[in-house]
Design an enzyme around this catalytic site. Structure first.
Site, PDB file in Angstrom:
ATOM      1  N   GLN A   1       0.831  -1.201   0.000  1.00  0.00           N
ATOM      2  CA  GLN A   1       0.000   0.000   0.000  1.00  0.00           C
ATOM      3  C   GLN A   1       0.868   1.255   0.000  1.00  0.00           C
ATOM      4  O   GLN A   1       1.765   1.402   0.831  1.00  0.00           O
ATOM      5  CB  GLN A   1      -0.931   0.039   1.218  1.00  0.00           C
ATOM      6  CG  GLN A   1      -1.942   1.177   1.100  1.00  0.00           C
ATOM      7  CD  GLN A   1      -2.753   1.381   2.357  1.00  0.00           C
ATOM      8  OE1 GLN A   1      -2.226   1.796   3.369  1.00  0.00           O
ATOM      9  NE2 GLN A   1      -4.046   1.094   2.280  1.00  0.00           N
TER      10      GLN A   1
ATOM     11  N   CYS B   1      -6.465   7.375   4.767  1.00  0.00           N
ATOM     12  CA  CYS B   1      -5.778   7.766   6.008  1.00  0.00           C
ATOM     13  C   CYS B   1      -6.187   9.178   6.413  1.00  0.00           C
ATOM     14  O   CYS B   1      -5.998  10.131   5.655  1.00  0.00           O
ATOM     15  CB  CYS B   1      -4.266   7.704   5.814  1.00  0.00           C
ATOM     16  SG  CYS B   1      -3.363   8.210   7.303  1.00  0.00           S
TER      17      CYS B   1
ATOM     18  N   LYS C   1      -8.132   2.073  -1.195  1.00  0.00           N
ATOM     19  CA  LYS C   1      -8.817   2.016   0.101  1.00  0.00           C
ATOM     20  C   LYS C   1      -9.313   3.420   0.415  1.00  0.00           C
ATOM     21  O   LYS C   1      -8.529   4.375   0.381  1.00  0.00           O
ATOM     22  CB  LYS C   1      -7.876   1.521   1.200  1.00  0.00           C
ATOM     23  CG  LYS C   1      -8.556   1.400   2.575  1.00  0.00           C
ATOM     24  CD  LYS C   1      -7.643   0.712   3.586  1.00  0.00           C
ATOM     25  CE  LYS C   1      -8.389   0.408   4.888  1.00  0.00           C
ATOM     26  NZ  LYS C   1      -8.550   1.585   5.745  1.00  0.00           N
TER      27      LYS C   1
ATOM     28  N   HIS D   1     -13.560   1.907   4.274  1.00  0.00           N
ATOM     29  CA  HIS D   1     -13.658   2.100   5.726  1.00  0.00           C
ATOM     30  C   HIS D   1     -14.906   2.943   5.959  1.00  0.00           C
ATOM     31  O   HIS D   1     -14.997   4.078   5.472  1.00  0.00           O
ATOM     32  CB  HIS D   1     -12.415   2.812   6.275  1.00  0.00           C
ATOM     33  CG  HIS D   1     -12.484   3.026   7.756  1.00  0.00           C
ATOM     34  ND1 HIS D   1     -12.080   2.067   8.651  1.00  0.00           N
ATOM     35  CD2 HIS D   1     -12.954   4.064   8.491  1.00  0.00           C
ATOM     36  CE1 HIS D   1     -12.281   2.514   9.886  1.00  0.00           C
ATOM     37  NE2 HIS D   1     -12.813   3.720   9.812  1.00  0.00           N
TER      38      HIS D   1
ATOM     39  N   ASN E   1     -14.328  -2.553   5.880  1.00  0.00           N
ATOM     40  CA  ASN E   1     -13.315  -2.307   6.906  1.00  0.00           C
ATOM     41  C   ASN E   1     -13.887  -1.415   7.996  1.00  0.00           C
ATOM     42  O   ASN E   1     -14.669  -0.513   7.724  1.00  0.00           O
ATOM     43  CB  ASN E   1     -12.088  -1.650   6.248  1.00  0.00           C
ATOM     44  CG  ASN E   1     -11.046  -1.182   7.255  1.00  0.00           C
ATOM     45  OD1 ASN E   1     -10.785   0.003   7.370  1.00  0.00           O
ATOM     46  ND2 ASN E   1     -10.462  -2.113   7.991  1.00  0.00           N
ATOM     47  N   GLY E   2     -13.478  -1.710   9.244  1.00  0.00           N
ATOM     48  CA  GLY E   2     -13.877  -0.863  10.362  1.00  0.00           C
ATOM     49  C   GLY E   2     -14.466  -1.646  11.518  1.00  0.00           C
ATOM     50  O   GLY E   2     -15.514  -2.276  11.379  1.00  0.00           O
ATOM     51  N   ASP E   3     -13.765  -1.640  12.654  1.00  0.00           N
ATOM     52  CA  ASP E   3     -14.239  -2.233  13.907  1.00  0.00           C
ATOM     53  C   ASP E   3     -14.524  -3.734  13.818  1.00  0.00           C
ATOM     54  O   ASP E   3     -15.491  -4.219  14.415  1.00  0.00           O
ATOM     55  CB  ASP E   3     -15.489  -1.507  14.414  1.00  0.00           C
ATOM     56  CG  ASP E   3     -15.159  -0.207  15.130  1.00  0.00           C
ATOM     57  OD1 ASP E   3     -13.963   0.144  15.164  1.00  0.00           O
ATOM     58  OD2 ASP E   3     -16.074   0.454  15.645  1.00  0.00           O
TER      59      ASP E   3
ATOM     60  N   ALA F   1      -7.429  -4.442  10.663  1.00  0.00           N
ATOM     61  CA  ALA F   1      -6.140  -3.845  11.033  1.00  0.00           C
ATOM     62  C   ALA F   1      -5.822  -4.169  12.488  1.00  0.00           C
ATOM     63  O   ALA F   1      -5.158  -5.157  12.786  1.00  0.00           O
ATOM     64  CB  ALA F   1      -6.167  -2.338  10.786  1.00  0.00           C
ATOM     65  N   ARG F   2      -6.350  -3.365  13.407  1.00  0.00           N
ATOM     66  CA  ARG F   2      -5.994  -3.538  14.820  1.00  0.00           C
ATOM     67  C   ARG F   2      -6.388  -4.909  15.366  1.00  0.00           C
ATOM     68  O   ARG F   2      -5.671  -5.483  16.179  1.00  0.00           O
ATOM     69  CB  ARG F   2      -6.635  -2.423  15.655  1.00  0.00           C
ATOM     70  CG  ARG F   2      -5.949  -1.076  15.486  1.00  0.00           C
ATOM     71  CD  ARG F   2      -6.715   0.049  16.145  1.00  0.00           C
ATOM     72  NE  ARG F   2      -8.027   0.224  15.518  1.00  0.00           N
ATOM     73  CZ  ARG F   2      -8.875   1.185  15.848  1.00  0.00           C
ATOM     74  NH1 ARG F   2      -8.576   2.029  16.802  1.00  0.00           N
ATOM     75  NH2 ARG F   2     -10.041   1.304  15.236  1.00  0.00           N
TER      76      ARG F   2
END
Length: 262
Positions: free
Chosen positions: A30, A59, A101, A129, A159-161, A183-184
């Site tokens: 990326q 981002c 993204k 996201h 994407n997200g949570d 991600a996290r």
């Protein structure tokens, strides 16, 4: 997210930002970019070693936005098209993917328009996201991802949570997305997609083996272990483990407390 301009300009940046091996596939690199030829030059450098590139248009960090990178690109659909077109025209490999993204606009029609333009230019898939540029910890707008999925024909990745495998299944059900990006959640538990609720010791052992085999720098090695052990260590254990300053100290700690061997 690798800054394409630095990557193209500096061998030192390339060495620190990108290492891989033959077992590391499929692999997408990326980039943050704002100029079509610079993104293309960066893509040409990684093309022999990767399966595709992704352009970060999501981002929200202030430094990225100030530089013209990341989420500010969702308001520049023609520039996104130009960057995608350049890469498509200059990389011969038809199997090399070019994806983006994004974050969403407050007006979802603008996001749909961006996605349709990207699709028309040859984007392989789009990761969405489900928050706008200003949102950080607010609930994810999965309904917006669903609208985008229903508006275009290429794959959409949500994407997200997403912190557990169950979350991934729920998001797929809510959005109809073709996949999820995490991600996290995966930093904290790389075994998440195998159905584990927290990082199993086998996973920590695997990371130790991989890092030692490939000479992973200590900061990266330690940092990932801190993520992986977040849910399985007490506050007191974190105080000790998180300030260890050498590979040997980390290995001694893991061997003594968890039976992980080097």
């Amino acid at each position: 997210m690798v800054v394409a301009a630095d990557f193209v300009r500096s061998a030192k940046a390339r060495d620190s930002e990108f290492t891989t091996n033959r077992g590391d596939n499929p692999l997408i690199v990326q980039f943050a970019a704002k100029e079509a030829q610079v993104l293309c030059d960066a893509a040409l450098l990684v093309c022999p070693f990767a399966d595709g590139i992704d352009l970060n248009c999501g981002c929200p960090q202030r430094w990225a936005m100030a530089e013209g990178y990341g989420a500010c690109l969702i308001n520049k659909p023609e520039l996104v098209q130009d960057m995608v077109r350049h890469v498509r025209n200059q990389i011969d490999n038809p199997r090399f993917s070019v994806s983006i993204k994004i974050r969403i606009h407050e007006d979802i029609k603008k996001t749909v328009d961006l996605c349709k333009k990207a699709e028309a230019t040859g984007v392989s898939w789009i990761t969405v996201h489900g928050r706008n540029i200003e949102e950080r910890h607010q609930p994810v707008h999965y309904d917006a991802i669903k609208v985008i999925k229903e508006s275009i024909h290429i794959p959409v990745v949500a994407n997200g949570d997403i912190k557990t495998l169950k979350d991934a299944e729920n998001v797929h059900h809510l959005t109809g997305a073709d996949g999820v990006m995490v991600a996290r959640g995966l930093l904290a538990n790389p075994a998440m997609f195998a159905g584990y609720e927290e990082t199993p010791l086998k996973c920590i052992q695997d990371w130790v083996d991989i890092a030692l085999e490939h000479g992973t720098p200590f900061t990266c090695f330690h940092h990932h272990l801190m993520y992986m052990m977040e849910r399985i260590t007490s506050k007191q254990e974190k105080k000790v483990f998180n300030v260890l300053s050498s590979t040997s100290a980390v290995l001694d700690y893991l061997g003594h407390h968890y039976g992980v061997c080097s």
